[in-house]
Scaffold this motif. Structure first.
Motif, PDB file in Angstrom:
ATOM      1  N   LYS A 164      50.213  38.492  37.731  1.00  0.00           N
ATOM      2  CA  LYS A 164      49.363  39.294  38.603  1.00  0.00           C
ATOM      3  C   LYS A 164      49.465  38.817  40.054  1.00  0.00           C
ATOM      4  N   ARG A 171      52.779  39.855  41.525  1.00  0.00           N
ATOM      5  CA  ARG A 171      52.835  41.301  41.831  1.00  0.00           C
ATOM      6  C   ARG A 171      52.081  41.622  43.113  1.00  0.00           C
ATOM      7  N   GLU A 206      53.736  43.456  46.219  1.00  0.00           N
ATOM      8  CA  GLU A 206      53.221  44.711  46.789  1.00  0.00           C
ATOM      9  C   GLU A 206      52.816  44.515  48.252  1.00  0.00           C
ATOM     10  N   TYR A 248      61.045  42.256  39.026  1.00  0.00           N
ATOM     11  CA  TYR A 248      60.236  43.322  39.635  1.00  0.00           C
ATOM     12  C   TYR A 248      60.593  43.461  41.120  1.00  0.00           C
ATOM     13  N   TYR A 297      62.515  46.263  36.989  1.00  0.00           N
ATOM     14  CA  TYR A 297      61.376  47.166  37.165  1.00  0.00           C
ATOM     15  C   TYR A 297      61.193  47.449  38.653  1.00  0.00           C
ATOM     16  N   LEU A 330      58.527  49.616  41.613  1.00  0.00           N
ATOM     17  CA  LEU A 330      57.206  50.193  41.804  1.00  0.00           C
ATOM     18  C   LEU A 330      57.305  51.720  41.830  1.00  0.00           C
ATOM     19  N   ASP A 349      53.081  56.069  41.351  1.00  0.00           N
ATOM     20  CA  ASP A 349      51.657  55.933  41.001  1.00  0.00           C
ATOM     21  C   ASP A 349      51.178  54.480  41.064  1.00  0.00           C
ATOM     22  N   LYS A 401      52.487  51.940  39.536  1.00  0.00           N
ATOM     23  CA  LYS A 401      52.817  51.172  38.339  1.00  0.00           C
ATOM     24  C   LYS A 401      54.305  50.821  38.359  1.00  0.00           C
ATOM     25  N   LEU A 455      57.885  50.608  36.839  1.00  0.00           N
ATOM     26  CA  LEU A 455      58.642  51.359  35.826  1.00  0.00           C
ATOM     27  C   LEU A 455      59.990  50.694  35.617  1.00  0.00           C
TER      28      LEU A 455
END
Lengths: 321, 449
Positions: free
Chosen positions: B119, B122, B126, B149, B202, B204, B207, B209, B211
């Motif tokens: 978390k 991420r 972001e 990610y 993966y 972003l 939405d 999330k 993917l």
């Protein structure tokens, strides 16, 4: 077609490198005549031709065609003109028929018109059998003939031929001569630039000689010859008129004797006195120097002028008129 | 008149043996070359990408990276001690074993940001603090799979980012796992973790999330347009070369003086360029017809695996820039072709212009990875490099339409200027005989009236 130069000048470079190629040249030439453009190498003949063809633009002066100023800049003018430059070239890797079609199309002809005009010309210049050959396979003489065909393929109103006889054998010289006369007789204007003075005398109606960019001779051929001749008559070599009452002096040339008459004496007086004195006269002509002699004397005086300061050259050119 | 010249130039060109050989032979050669390159690329993709790095974060649930770092520190200390001993005994500092140790230490020195939880990582991703986040899951030793990610997956960065982590894990596994001699030998033989670890990517989503990324589809979608752009650039250069050779040949054959008496110089120039452009486009159509069935069939076979979409706007814009580029380079090549005394000399003069479209190809990584960056935009808006730069940028499908429009507009202005300059060169060069040029002389001739 009629062309006119009015006070046209053209120079190249700037500052110390500036070279005046054409200096204040004026002339007129009209259809139905062969107009000879003469002058020693580097005199400015080619620059003048290039200005007429709108390859170069003049610095000052006007160029008119059919009375229209700058008419030489139009596409229609280009399509009415034939040009055979001194330094000739052809697409070596292409077939003769392809080259003719390309040049014809650039002259504004369609395929049918090209075909109709092409065959008689090829026959006349004996190139029909070579039509499918590549240009590179042609001899020098045949290439020259092809270039002449290309220049007249579009039935032009004006022909500009720069040294058209160089590299041609006597048979082809005659062919070109006939072509020039034929176009003149059909009312076309033929501008002929050549060093071959015999051809000038045989073909030209009017001539202009330029030297160091300036016009030094201009007018009808006979008139130019007459005004540049100081003797009044010429007789055959073995006929010596020395001592006759109307004769001042006789100058012996290679094949003729040139006769200077007293003031007021005429050719009739000379003929009568020659007959009375039983001199063997077989040929008597009005005194006119060959154009070759005039060319050499003008070009010679130009060579002398080269040794004089440049500022005096223009005056010297004027004096030679 | 321009149309007549263009028509005949087109017809003469397409009959040339060189044009025919190139048009029908190049696809075969390119196909073989592309196959060969693809094989090598697949085999060395990881190594190729190692030069490209992103600022990454790591969440390690296994502790293997810590083990690797500890081992690195120990090895560093050992190395320093060994160097000290060597110095005292007066031996050379260059000891092969020590060099190997140093290399190993360099590989495992960490430069990634550490996060305790996925978390936290991420959030940092972001927020833009890092470019990518590698998760080493608890079951890594069983599955040998990392999760990577990113905000937006980029092919080369995507491949390169987990590279260092893989090597750290490799060292960590060797140091920590209780391995038999056979297992150790097997791991070592696979080479620095290359075959040891798989990566799941993966990015972003819209939405918010993350993917999973279908990397094969995305790679094909990226590489194929880039390959098309490459082919366009090659076609552009080759056909511009034809123009140059044709003009130089005309000069050698001394036909310019007659041509100039028949047509205006700028009409002659444009006719030639347009004729050759048409021949180049025909060549592309033939190449397309020859090459396309191969990838098309391939797509049919692997349709279930690869999700590839042609981007019609990008393709159309690429075709537009191909034509504009051809007009730009072609006109300059015509002008330069007339400056030499023969084909060879003209080719030498043309080198400067021929290098211009190569510049974007040299910078292609920067253009592809950052298609809207300063370098990409500068190259695309500068007319001498605009066409190839835009073709490469368009391959990414990330170029805004307004951006392409500005580039096209500037290139059209560039074409107008290049036609003016080239017409002057054609006139001066076409009438010039037997003079060899230096830049100063060339400039003087061009500036003369």
């Amino acid at each position: 077609m009629q062309i006119a130069f009015d006070g046209v000048s053209k120079s190249f470079g700037s500052g110390a490198r500036r070279v005046i190629a054409v200096n204040d040249v004026s002339f007129e030439a009209t259809g139905g005549t062969v107009f000879g453009i003469l002058g020693p190498n580097g005199a400015g003949k080619t620059t003048m031709i290039r200005m007429l063809l709108d390859v170069f633009r003049p610095d000052t002066g006007r160029i008119s065609t059919d009375g229209v100023e700058n008419g030489n800049r139009s596409l229609s003018f280009r399509q009415r003109v034939a040009y055979l430059p001194e330094e000739r070239g052809l697409y070596q890797k292409r077939k003769i028929s392809d080259v003719i079609h390309y040049i014809g199309a650039l002259r504004g002809m369609d395929r049918e018109q090209i075909r109709t005009r092409m065959m008689p010309l090829l026959e006349r210049f004996d190139l029909v059998d070579s039509i499918k050959k590549k240009v590179s396979t042609l001899s020098k003489g045949m290439s020259q003939k092809l270039q002449i065909i290309l220049s007249v393929i579009h039935n032009p109103d004006m022909l500009i031929f720069d040294e058209p006889f160089s590299g041609l054998d006597p048979v082809n010289v005659r062919l070109v001569r006939e072509l020039v006369r034929e176009h003149r007789d059909r009312g076309k204007l033929v501008c002929l630039s050549t060093h071959m003075m015999a051809e000038v005398e045989a073909l030209c109606d009017r001539v202009m000689m330029i030297d160091h960019g300036r016009r030094v001779l201009y007018g009808a051929l006979d008139e130019v010859r007459r005004t540049n001749t100081d003797f009044q008559a010429s007789v055959n070599k073995d006929c010596d008129p020395t001592g006759l009452p109307c004769v001042v002096r006789v100058v012996k040339d290679v094949d003729m004797n040139h006769v200077y008459l007293k003031d007021g004496a005429t050719l009739n007086d000379l003929m009568r006195e020659l007959a009375a004195a039983k001199r063997p006269v077989r040929r008597l002509v009005e005194g006119m120097r060959p154009i070759e002699d005039i060319f050499i004397s003008v070009a010679g005086s130009a060579a002398d002028r080269d040794a004089t300061p440049p500022t005096k050259q223009a005056d010297a050119a004027e004096r030679s008129l | 008149m321009t149309g007549t010249i263009a028509k005949y130039e087109f017809l003469f060109t397409i009959k040339r043996p060189g044009y025919l050989i190139l048009t029908f032979g190049l696809p075969v050669i390119l196909g073989m070359y592309a196959g060969f390159i693809s094989l090598i690329s697949v085999a060395t993709a990881g190594a190729m990408a190692s030069g490209l790095s992103a600022q990454i974060g790591v969440v390690d649930k296994t502790g293997l990276i810590e083990t690797a770092e500890r081992a690195a520190v120990e090895q560093k200390e050992q190395k320093e001690a060994a160097e000290q001993t060597a110095k005292q005994s007066g031996r050379s500092n260059k000891i092969p074993q020590l060099d190997a140790l140093e290399a190993m230490v360099r590989e495992v020195i960490p430069d990634a940001q550490r996060y305790d939880t996925l978390k936290a990582g991420r959030v940092a991703l972001e927020a833009g603090e890092i470019d990518g986040l590698v998760l080493v899951p608890e079951d890594y030793l069983q599955n040998r799979t990392l999760d990577y990610y990113t905000r937006t997956w980029q092919m080369f960065k995507g491949l390169s980012a987990p590279q260092q982590v893989r090597r750290q894990l490799y060292v960590g596994v060797l140091e920590r796992a209780e391995l038999t001699a056979e297992e150790r030998a097997m791991i070592e033989s696979r080479g620095k973790g290359e075959g040891l670890t798989e990566t799941a990517y993966y990015e972003l989503g819209p939405d918010g999330k993350f993917l999973k990324v279908d990397t094969l589809s995305r790679t094909v979608s990226f590489v194929l347009p880039a390959a098309v752009a490459g082919i366009l650039i090659v076609a552009l250069l080759i056909n511009a070369g034809f123009l140059l050779a044709g003009v130089a040949e005309e000069k050698e054959n001394k036909v310019f003086e007659v041509l100039f008496s028949m047509v205006r110089v700028d009409h002659l120039l444009m006719g030639k360029v347009l004729g050759l452009s048409a021949a180049a486009l025909l060549q592309l159509v033939i190449w397309g017809a020859m090459i396309l069935p191969l990838p098309f069939l391939t797509f049919l076979v692997i349709d279930q695996v690869v999700d590839f979409e042609w981007h019609a706007t990008s393709l159309l814009l690429a075709a537009l820039f191909f034509i504009l580029g051809f007009l730009f380079y072609g006109s300059l090549f015509v002008g330069i072709g007339a400056l030499g005394n023969n084909v060879k000399e003209s080719q030498q003069y043309s080198t400067i212009i021929a290098l211009l479209p190569v510049i974007p190809m040299v910078a292609f990584m920067s253009l592809l990875n950052s298609p809207n960056g300063i370098v990409a935009r500068a190259l695309a808006w500068f007319p001498p490099t605009s066409a190839p730069a835009m073709m490469l940028r368009l391959a990414t499908r990330e170029v805004p339409l307004w951006d392409a429009a500005v580039a096209a507009l500037l290139l059209i202005v560039g074409i107008w200027i290049s036609v003016k300059i080239a017409a002057r060169m054609l006139l001066v060069g076409g009438m010039m005989r037997g003079q060899s040029l230096n830049p100063l002389k060339m400039l003087r001739l061009l500036l003369n009236r």
